[in-house]
Design an enzyme around this catalytic site. Structure first.
Site, PDB file in Angstrom:
ATOM      1  N   GLU A  50       0.857  -1.230  -0.063  1.00  0.00           N
ATOM      2  CA  GLU A  50      -0.030   0.002  -0.097  1.00  0.00           C
ATOM      3  C   GLU A  50       0.768   1.358  -0.035  1.00  0.00           C
ATOM      4  OE1 GLU A  50      -2.615  -3.150   1.776  1.00  0.00           O
ATOM      5  OE2 GLU A  50      -0.466  -2.558   2.197  1.00  0.00           O
ATOM      6  N   PHE A 112     -11.758  -7.042  14.028  1.00  0.00           N
ATOM      7  CA  PHE A 112     -10.636  -7.128  13.200  1.00  0.00           C
ATOM      8  C   PHE A 112     -10.569  -6.213  12.059  1.00  0.00           C
ATOM      9  CE2 PHE A 112      -9.081  -9.406   9.202  1.00  0.00           C
ATOM     10  CZ  PHE A 112      -8.009 -10.094   9.861  1.00  0.00           C
ATOM     11  N   GLN A 113      -9.175  -5.752  12.183  1.00  0.00           N
ATOM     12  CA  GLN A 113      -8.642  -4.823  11.180  1.00  0.00           C
ATOM     13  C   GLN A 113      -9.387  -3.467  11.183  1.00  0.00           C
ATOM     14  OE1 GLN A 113      -8.378  -6.711   7.190  1.00  0.00           O
ATOM     15  NE2 GLN A 113      -6.279  -7.385   7.765  1.00  0.00           N
ATOM     16  N   LYS A 162     -17.691  -0.449   5.528  1.00  0.00           N
ATOM     17  CA  LYS A 162     -17.917  -1.267   4.542  1.00  0.00           C
ATOM     18  C   LYS A 162     -19.464  -1.394   4.307  1.00  0.00           C
ATOM     19  CE  LYS A 162     -17.423  -6.068   2.853  1.00  0.00           C
ATOM     20  NZ  LYS A 162     -16.657  -7.363   2.948  1.00  0.00           N
ATOM     21  N   MET A 466      24.565   9.327   2.798  1.00  0.00           N
ATOM     22  CA  MET A 466      24.319  10.602   3.522  1.00  0.00           C
ATOM     23  C   MET A 466      24.748  10.756   5.145  1.00  0.00           C
ATOM     24  SD  MET A 466      23.974  13.901   2.865  1.00  0.00           S
ATOM     25  CE  MET A 466      22.940  14.310   1.351  1.00  0.00           C
TER      26      MET A 466
END
Length: 562
Positions: A50, A112-113, A162, A466
């Protein structure tokens, strides 16, 4: 007509003219993906992660000026977008991130999630929405795009439970009107004050930032520069806003800016800052920054005025409109002797590097030569980023895509995918360090699947370059956790993910490999082996005035020639 929430989302994307989205599906967003399946007119690029989707949306937006769009599911899918959203926020890049969450009845129950992604992203977006009622869905998406584009652009997040994606609602298509430029804050008195300051100046210097790119004001800037007759420097984000091949262009300002720009700005009597926020990497010691000058600032965001540096006067509003109004009133000025004085510094203190052997500066100069300056250059973050800023000449806006504000390692490959998807006929080159490449190298699989002919150039010094440079200069060579000489074979990794790959150790090998890369129809990776102790010169030490910029010769002199 009655549509589900998922159908409304797709129709709203079509309203906004969205032709490409980047994302990764999951349980909570399945209804949206099912609807997306039925609309091939919207291209979906499945990234490997993602974060890659958010960077790709960013690269799409930076290279086109359009709003980039990314999609993710709930929980970790949504949180994986946060780095990319933050990157866009720091650099004022318009993206809309659409996430889906657990159903409204499950919110707040540690389902969940489940994650409060709207709450998490509030500090790094222009606005974060959660839409719990399908009746508000279409207007919220439209508002999200409007906010992302309007004024100072930036990212907006829309989180949708959802059940809302499944609920039915009456939908009516709307014609979208793009937001107007911010002009109501521009006053005649501010314009007149600016002109008086400019006319009274004997040694003006024009300092260009990313706001000029975002406002599409390059033409107006050129006219303004010609009228003022002054030298021009820029920020990392401002590259290409003013033609970097022009005689009066003196290079970047600040920590790794040219000595010419740093000395010139330190001597000027008026610094005209256009679309720049005066970051710490530009200012050095803010108490001594341009301390002989009055400062005139043009910016669309009033919050940037007097935030990091006190200014004498300002004009607040869209930069393109500000410059248009000033150009109408400003008469031709003559500062030839001042310009010649500054340009003499360029002859005395040119950017230089060791010409023998393969090095970052050589690679960038050769890419500029072989692409004739027409590539879209993308970078990760580190030494290679600075070399890409110093040694490639950007003559057009939206041709350097880089994480300036957040400094996001792992940004470049995803952004290059976005840029190449949006510009299929352009040469897109991502300049990476080996430390950055390993962060999101899985996106090579995305580029291979999409058959994108982007070129990935790894400046491989087997260290975090760097950080090692700072350890060398300021930490007594204590190379703590910066050595990456662990035997990872980037050529084999790249080939395993479907790309063509070469390892090069000489200038001749690089030139041949890059010539082959330019002819490739699929991703091409060039692993360039350079010395671990190559450094970016010149440099300003942290907290020091920018006129105390030092190069390799200066450094060696202070070390007794060692």
């Amino acid at each position: 007509m009655q549509l589900t929430g998922s159908q409304v989302i797709i129709e709203c994307l079509k309203e906004q003219g969205v032709d490409t989205v980047f994302g990764y599906p999951g349980g909570a967003i399945l209804n949206v993906y099912d609807e997306l399946y039925k609309h091939p007119e919207i291209k979906h690029v499945l990234t490997s992660h993602e974060q890659g989707a958010s960077h790709a949306a960013d690269g799409y937006a930076r290279s086109t000026g359009k709003v980039g769009v990314c999609l993710a599911t709930s929980g970790p899918g949504a949180t994986n977008l946060v780095t990319g959203i933050s990157t866009a926020y720091m650099d004022s890049i318009p993206i809309v991130a659409i996430t889906c969450n657990v159903g409204v009845s499950l919110l707040g129950k540690d389902s969940f999630q489940e994650i409060d992604i709207a709450g998490i992203t509030t500090p790094v977006t222009k606005y974060s929405f959660i839409v719990k009622d399908v009746e508000k869905l279409a207007d919220t998406i439209r508002r999200a795009f409007d906010i992302a584009r309007k004024g100072r652009p930036g990212p907006v997040l829309v989180d949708i439970p959802k059940n809302v994606t499944a609920d039915l609602v009456e939908y009516t298509r709307q014609e979208i009107k793009l937001p107007e430029r911010v002009t109501e804050t521009i006053t005649d008195s501010d314009i007149d004050n600016a002109i008086e300051l400019i006319k009274a100046s004997k040694k003006p210097y024009i300092f260009v930032g990313g706001g000029v790119v975002l406002s599409g004001a390059s033409k107006e800037l050129k006219e303004f520069v010609d009228k003022v007759n002054a030298p021009v420097c820029d920020t990392l984000m401002g590259k290409g806003a003013y033609d970097g091949t022009s005689d009066n262009y003196t290079g970047m300002l600040g920590m790794h800016g040219t000595k010419t720009s740093n000395l010139g700005v330190s001597e000027c009597d008026l610094l005209i800052a256009i679309g720049t926020r005066f970051s710490d990497r530009v200012l050095g010691n803010p108490k001594k920054f341009a301390d002989q000058a009055k400062i005139l600032q043009f910016d669309v965001d009033a919050a940037e005025i007097n935030k990091n540096i006190r200014v004498t006067s300002s004009v607040i509003g869209d930069v393109k409109e500000i410059l248009t109004r000033i150009n109408k009133k400003l008469t031709q000025l003559d500062h030839n002797s001042w310009v010649e004085h500054v340009l003499a510094y360029a002859k005395t203190f040119p950017l230089t590097y060791h010409k023998e052997g393969l090095s970052g500066p050589f690679v960038i100069e050769k890419i500029y030569e072989m692409t004739k300056g027409n590539a879209i250059m993308v970078t990760e973050v580190g030494q290679h980023q600075m070399w890409a800023a110093q040694y490639y000449k950007y003559s057009k806006p939206r041709t350097l895509l880089t994480s300036g504000g957040l400094g996001t390692m792992g940004y470049g490959l995803g952004a290059a995918i976005g840029a190449q998807t949006a510009n299929p006929d352009r040469t897109v080159v991502n300049i990476a360090g080996d430390g950055c490449f390993r962060m999101n190298m899985n996106e090579l699989a995305t580029a291979s699947r999409e058959k994108l002919p982007l070129i990935e150039v790894i400046i491989n010094n087997h260290v975090l370059g760097m950080v090692r440079q700072w350890q060398t200069l300021f930490y007594e060579k204590h190379y703590s956790a910066t050595v990456l000489d662990d035997g990872v074979d980037y050529v084999k990794l790249s080939e395993a993910m479907g790309a063509t790959a070469r390892r090069v150790k000489t200038q001749e090998e690089f030139e041949k490999a890059f010539a082959d890369a330019l002819k490739s129809k699929t991703p091409f990776v060039i692993d360039c082996i350079i010395d671990s102790d190559d450094k970016v010169w010149p440099m300003v030490a942290p907290g020091k005035p920018i006129n105390e910029s030092f190069d390799e010769e200066d450094y060696n002199a202070t070390q007794g020639g060692n």
